[in-house]
Structure formats: C-alpha cells, structure tokens
Design a protein around this motif. Structure first.
Motif, short mmCIF file in Angstrom:
data_model
loop_
_atom_site.label_atom_id
_atom_site.label_comp_id
_atom_site.label_asym_id
_atom_site.label_seq_id
_atom_site.Cartn_x
_atom_site.Cartn_y
_atom_site.Cartn_z
N ALA A 199 0.85 -1.18 0.00
CA ALA A 199 0.00 0.00 0.00
C ALA A 199 0.90 1.24 0.00
O ALA A 199 2.08 1.18 0.37
N ALA A 200 0.32 2.39 -0.43
CA ALA A 200 1.12 3.60 -0.61
C ALA A 200 1.89 3.98 0.65
O ALA A 200 3.09 4.28 0.60
N ARG A 201 1.23 3.96 1.78
CA ARG A 201 1.89 4.38 3.02
C ARG A 201 2.93 3.36 3.47
O ARG A 201 3.97 3.72 4.03
N GLU A 202 2.64 2.09 3.25
CA GLU A 202 3.62 1.06 3.58
C GLU A 202 4.87 1.23 2.72
O GLU A 202 6.00 1.09 3.21
N ARG A 203 4.68 1.57 1.46
CA ARG A 203 5.82 1.78 0.57
C ARG A 203 6.64 2.99 1.02
O ARG A 203 7.87 2.96 0.98
N ASP A 204 5.96 4.06 1.45
CA ASP A 204 6.67 5.22 1.96
C ASP A 204 7.58 4.84 3.12
O ASP A 204 8.73 5.25 3.20
N VAL A 205 7.02 4.05 4.04
CA VAL A 205 7.79 3.63 5.21
C VAL A 205 8.96 2.74 4.79
O VAL A 205 10.07 2.87 5.29
N ALA A 206 8.71 1.82 3.85
CA ALA A 206 9.77 0.94 3.38
C ALA A 206 10.92 1.74 2.78
O ALA A 206 12.09 1.47 3.04
N LEU A 207 10.60 2.75 1.97
CA LEU A 207 11.64 3.58 1.36
C LEU A 207 12.43 4.33 2.44
O LEU A 207 13.65 4.46 2.34
#
Length: 239
Positions: free
Chosen positions: A170-178
């Motif tokens: 999900a978009a927010r999960e991807r933000d955190v991963a980056l």
C-alpha cells in the motif's frame, strides 16, 4: 528471561573466548557450541537456542549457507553472523538470508553482549549508519561505459523483482519501506511522514509480513536492490 545462546565457530579458542565472555552475563545461557555449519540443524533441534552466534568462514558448511538453511525453517532462532570485515559482501548475503545482524570479532565484549540481547528482543544489530555503509559497499560497481550499458544494468532481474515487491505494498507502507531503506529510525520516519511512532511500527510490521521478511535490514536491502535508496529523504512517495 534467560537468552539461550548457541556459538558456532571452527576456532576452539574463539569459541572458548566467546563462551567465557557471554557466559558471564546473568541473562545469557550458553546452551552449546558447534565447530561447523553442518552441525547447526542438529544442535538447534536438540538445544532450542534463542540466538545463534555464527561464524562466516568454516571448512565444510560455511556460516552463510548454514544461516540460509536455518532461517528457512519455521520457528528458527535469530542469527548473528561473526565477521572480521566491517563491510563484507558476504555479510549482505547473510542479511538477505534472514540474519538479524552481524558483529565484528574484535567488537568490545560489552557490545557483543548487548548485540545478543537486542537480537533476542527482536531488534536487528545494525544501526542506520551501518546499514547505509553496507548498502554503499554492495553498490560500488564500475561506472557504465555507455548509456546503453547503464540502461542494461538498471534493468537487472534483481532490480525488477525488488520493484515489483515494493509495488505490492500500500502507498503508506511503501513510503515507510523507502524511509527504512534510507537508514532512518522509526522516530525520523514518523517526523518525515507525519505519523506517530506506533503507526510507523505497525507499517513496518505489515511490510515485513507482506514481503515475507524477518527484519528491517532486509527491507533496506530490497529498497537498495530496487535502486530507490537514494531518493530524496524529505519527499517520500505518497506525500
């Protein structure tokens, strides 16, 4: 809680020194020792350690292969790899296999004890600075001689596979991963993405579950493999 520790190293003097050093901690119990990676499955099955302190270089089955095999098993103990190098390509292979981190053999005794405690508590033994150093080390390749070579390198199967995995988030999960891939702490991620620290921890847990990873160091390695670790830190995707 007493931490059950297994030491695996082919040098009996190193094993003895580690056992003496770590056995003096009140909350650590040395449950056994091994001299080669091929002994690890049997020792783990019989002794049920919480943490395995694993040497990389051993004569028959090296610590990297042993770590990969061990971490593929359900309910596997955490693994800390021992190395004599501060930035070693082999360490990255161990981290990708699921090791919780690494310690140098000349690390001060108190720091090795602390590393065992942290790993037993579920925290990787890599600071953000060391994570960045390792990713920089593995990224050092000769510059491409042409734009065509650069494009070919950018389209490697590993990079494509890593990007597909990140795109499944999900978009927010991807933000955190980056942000994890940029070496940020939970507090730094919370400030950058306007989240609370507990929310960041929740997203990290979801990323680990969705990508089938063991710890945040592996998240950072996937971000690196995807070629996204150097995105501007103040403008993660989704803001």
């Amino acid at each position: 809680m007493t931490i059950r520790l297994l030491i695996v190293d082919d040098d009996p003097l190193v094993r003895a020194g580690l056992a003496l050093m770590l056995g003096g901690a009140e909350d650590i119990e040395i449950v056994g020792e091994g001299a080669d990676g091929d002994e690890v499955p049997g020792l783990v099955g019989r002794l049920a350690p919480d943490v395995v302190l694993m040497d990389i270089r051993m004569p028959r089955t090296d610590g990297l292969t042993a770590t990969e095999r061990l971490r593929a098993r359900p309910g596997a103990p955490e693994v800390i790899v021992l190395t004599t190098f501060h930035a070693d390509e082999q360490v990255l292979r161990a981290l990708r296999a699921g090791a919780a981190g690494f310690v140098l053999k000349d690390t001060p005794p108190a720091d090795i004890v602390g590393a065992v405690r942290r790993v037993a508590a579920g925290d990787p033994v890599l600071s953000p600075a060391v994570t960045r150093q390792l990713m920089t080390h593995v990224a050092r390749r000769p510059a491409a001689a042409s734009d065509e070579e650069a494009a070919t390198e950018a389209a490697t199967p590993r990079r494509a596979a890593a990007r597909r995995r990140l795109d499944s988030l999900a978009a927010r999960e991807r933000d955190v991963a980056l942000a994890v891939g940029q070496g940020r702490t939970n507090a730094e991620i919370a400030a950058a993405l306007y989240m609370s620290v507990p929310t960041v921890k929740t997203h990290v847990s979801r990323v680990l579950a969705k990508l089938g990873l063991n710890n945040r160091v592996q998240i950072a390695l996937i971000v690196h493999d995807a070629g996204l670790a150097d995105l501007p830190g103040d403008e993660p995707d989704g803001l």
